[in-house]
Design a protein around this motif. Structure first.
Motif, PDB file in Angstrom:
ATOM      1  N   ALA A   1      19.538 -17.331 -10.988  1.00 19.31           N
ATOM      2  CA  ALA A   1      18.900 -16.009 -11.140  1.00 19.31           C
ATOM      3  C   ALA A   1      18.796 -15.635 -12.610  1.00 19.31           C
ATOM      4  O   ALA A   1      17.812 -15.022 -13.039  1.00 19.31           O
TER       5      ALA A   1
ATOM      6  N   GLN B   1      18.664  -1.757 -16.062  1.00 14.31           N
ATOM      7  CA  GLN B   1      17.666  -2.518 -15.307  1.00 14.31           C
ATOM      8  C   GLN B   1      16.410  -1.720 -14.931  1.00 14.31           C
ATOM      9  O   GLN B   1      15.332  -2.295 -14.859  1.00 14.31           O
TER      10      GLN B   1
ATOM     11  N   ASP C   1      20.728  -8.002  -0.533  1.00 10.85           N
ATOM     12  CA  ASP C   1      20.197  -7.475  -1.801  1.00 10.85           C
ATOM     13  C   ASP C   1      19.523  -8.574  -2.619  1.00 10.85           C
ATOM     14  O   ASP C   1      18.462  -8.354  -3.215  1.00 10.85           O
ATOM     15  N   VAL C   2      20.140  -9.745  -2.676  1.00 17.14           N
ATOM     16  CA  VAL C   2      19.540 -10.856  -3.427  1.00 17.14           C
ATOM     17  C   VAL C   2      18.183 -11.220  -2.823  1.00 17.14           C
ATOM     18  O   VAL C   2      17.177 -11.338  -3.534  1.00 17.14           O
ATOM     19  N   LEU C   3      18.142 -11.373  -1.504  1.00 17.01           N
ATOM     20  CA  LEU C   3      16.877 -11.744  -0.858  1.00 17.01           C
ATOM     21  C   LEU C   3      15.843 -10.638  -1.026  1.00 17.01           C
ATOM     22  O   LEU C   3      14.649 -10.907  -1.252  1.00 17.01           O
TER      23      LEU C   3
ATOM     24  N   LEU D   1      12.598  -6.407 -11.811  1.00 20.85           N
ATOM     25  CA  LEU D   1      13.031  -7.053 -10.567  1.00 20.85           C
ATOM     26  C   LEU D   1      13.807  -8.336 -10.858  1.00 20.85           C
ATOM     27  O   LEU D   1      14.771  -8.653 -10.149  1.00 20.85           O
ATOM     28  N   ALA D   2      13.412  -9.067 -11.894  1.00 25.45           N
ATOM     29  CA  ALA D   2      14.179 -10.266 -12.274  1.00 25.45           C
ATOM     30  C   ALA D   2      15.583  -9.869 -12.731  1.00 25.45           C
ATOM     31  O   ALA D   2      16.572 -10.539 -12.399  1.00 25.45           O
ATOM     32  N   ALA D   3      15.686  -8.764 -13.488  1.00 26.16           N
ATOM     33  CA  ALA D   3      17.002  -8.285 -13.913  1.00 26.16           C
ATOM     34  C   ALA D   3      17.832  -7.850 -12.701  1.00 26.16           C
ATOM     35  O   ALA D   3      19.011  -8.204 -12.573  1.00 26.16           O
ATOM     36  N   ALA D   4      17.217  -7.100 -11.786  1.00 25.21           N
ATOM     37  CA  ALA D   4      17.934  -6.611 -10.603  1.00 25.21           C
ATOM     38  C   ALA D   4      18.395  -7.787  -9.733  1.00 25.21           C
ATOM     39  O   ALA D   4      19.503  -7.768  -9.187  1.00 25.21           O
ATOM     40  N   LEU D   5      17.549  -8.805  -9.603  1.00 26.69           N
ATOM     41  CA  LEU D   5      17.937  -9.995  -8.838  1.00 26.69           C
ATOM     42  C   LEU D   5      19.177 -10.645  -9.442  1.00 26.69           C
ATOM     43  O   LEU D   5      20.123 -11.017  -8.730  1.00 26.69           O
ATOM     44  N   SER D   6      19.208 -10.762 -10.763  1.00 25.57           N
ATOM     45  CA  SER D   6      20.357 -11.422 -11.392  1.00 25.57           C
ATOM     46  C   SER D   6      21.609 -10.535 -11.278  1.00 25.57           C
ATOM     47  O   SER D   6      22.728 -11.040 -11.117  1.00 25.57           O
ATOM     48  N   VAL D   7      21.432  -9.215 -11.331  1.00 26.98           N
ATOM     49  CA  VAL D   7      22.577  -8.311 -11.156  1.00 26.98           C
ATOM     50  C   VAL D   7      23.148  -8.436  -9.740  1.00 26.98           C
ATOM     51  O   VAL D   7      24.372  -8.504  -9.549  1.00 26.98           O
TER      52      VAL D   7
ATOM     53  N   ALA E   1      22.896 -11.040  -7.704  1.00 23.59           N
ATOM     54  CA  ALA E   1      23.531 -12.349  -7.547  1.00 23.59           C
ATOM     55  C   ALA E   1      24.934 -12.333  -8.158  1.00 23.59           C
ATOM     56  O   ALA E   1      25.860 -12.962  -7.637  1.00 23.59           O
TER      57      ALA E   1
ATOM     58  N   LEU F   1      15.548 -14.785 -15.079  1.00 22.50           N
ATOM     59  CA  LEU F   1      15.513 -13.649 -16.005  1.00 22.50           C
ATOM     60  C   LEU F   1      15.225 -14.101 -17.436  1.00 22.50           C
ATOM     61  O   LEU F   1      14.533 -13.404 -18.189  1.00 22.50           O
TER      62      LEU F   1
ATOM     63  N   TYR G   1      15.461  -8.462  -3.529  1.00 20.11           N
ATOM     64  CA  TYR G   1      14.830  -8.463  -4.856  1.00 20.11           C
ATOM     65  C   TYR G   1      14.030  -9.742  -5.086  1.00 20.11           C
ATOM     66  O   TYR G   1      13.011  -9.711  -5.780  1.00 20.11           O
ATOM     67  N   LEU G   2      14.456 -10.854  -4.518  1.00 14.55           N
ATOM     68  CA  LEU G   2      13.662 -12.087  -4.650  1.00 14.55           C
ATOM     69  C   LEU G   2      12.292 -11.889  -4.000  1.00 14.55           C
ATOM     70  O   LEU G   2      11.255 -12.250  -4.589  1.00 14.55           O
TER      71      LEU G   2
END
Lengths: 121, 121, 121, 121
Positions: free
Chosen positions: C34, A42, D68-70, D26-32, D34, C38, D72-73
């Motif tokens: 999410a 990531q 963590d989700v919030l 950041l989109a990848a980190a958000l999905s990780v 979640a 992505l 990165y969002l």
């Protein structure tokens, strides 16, 4: 692959894990493991990501997460009676019709209109 | 499986998709496809999820997403030179040591203490 | 944010969707959304990703997926009685202790040893 | 929420993390993140999942992953200039038109045909 799938099913049965291994739970676990594989990449630039197997620790982690993804995919397929190789062969057949290959002159074999079709893969 | 992996790599090459198929992008695509498989199950009860293959439309969708997950897993492995079957066999070997099987009397083979080890799988 | 959370809960109640909106299902739906965010970025170079809001269609899609992620996060929190803003404030407090800021001379404020801590965030 | 978003952006800047915090990463980190929230629930029955906050350890883990989700969002939205609350309000407005509420007599307010629309949400 069939032998590994059998080992996975026997492994779960020998530990009384079948009640946990419902199709819904296995689909969730598969997506969680796929995210753990993505997590390795990531923060890497595309160039760093290309070299991830050069570091023994990262290489081990990649192989470990690949194994987890494949393990849950095979257990999911066993639970629902899906043959993943047959499903993939059928999908490639369909995609060969949907996305004609480029000819050597840069056009599209078969005469279909072209464009950036990658995003609709 | 090796033949399907070869078809996937040739398919991408024939469409000039290799620049997109970096390890990082393929890891992202794999996780996106695993989520699309989960999406089929997200609002189902465990009981409805067990019967998902009874409906031809849902069954087709499941097979299609299984194919996509396997396709990106194989392309990811091709890009990084990882053998997924070898990685999985090694992981099962390690897990057989980490999680001793139950004996028929309900104890644990090998004498290790037991408990709910599933969550730390 | 509390007003939007209330609207979401009322919206689901007015459609008899509460039986679907269990904590487990909402956690699955959050992760699926999410991944849909992505998906917009999966084949883009870092440079193309920086410019994603320049195209009206992509910009709409990004805003739509951001809304879906936030919607399921708020509904998940409502179902379990979690206050997301309090949880985030507490996490930032903890991270300020774990990851000391850099001083202007390139050292680390507070005397802690440094290094690339980003990966262990 | 705006104050927390500001703290997150300043926190990353004080640690020279901006080069990592691209929209795609950041989109990848958000999905990780979640998926890490989903991981808590993956082997639980729906009933166990409803009681996840009863155990202090699980409750802490849930709050930590929500944070963590919030986080990165909000960082994703800051990077692209998206206002998540405006995006969510607009989405709820659209959904109120797409999914008419049930009347008390079990019909659908506004006269639209009904059916199980939840899956197409």
């Amino acid at each position: 692959m069939a032998a590994l799938q059998r080992r996975l099913v026997d492994f779960a049965a020998a530990r009384d894990w079948q009640p946990y291994h419902t199709p819904k739970n296995l689909a969730a676990a598969l997506s969680v493991e796929a995210s753990e594989l993505l997590e390795i990449f990531q923060w890497l630039t595309p160039e760093q990501a290309e070299r991830v197997m050069d570091d023994p620790g990262s290489a081990h982690r990649v192989r470990d997460e690949v194994a987890d993804v494949l393990a849950y995919l095979l257990q999911f397929c066993a639970a629902l009676g899906v043959d993943p190789l047959t499903a993939l062969a059928a999908k490639i057949d369909r995609n060969e019709l949907r996305f004609p290959a480029l000819r050597r002159d840069g056009g599209v074999a078969g005469g279909a209109e072209t464009g950036d079709r990658h995003s609709s893969e």
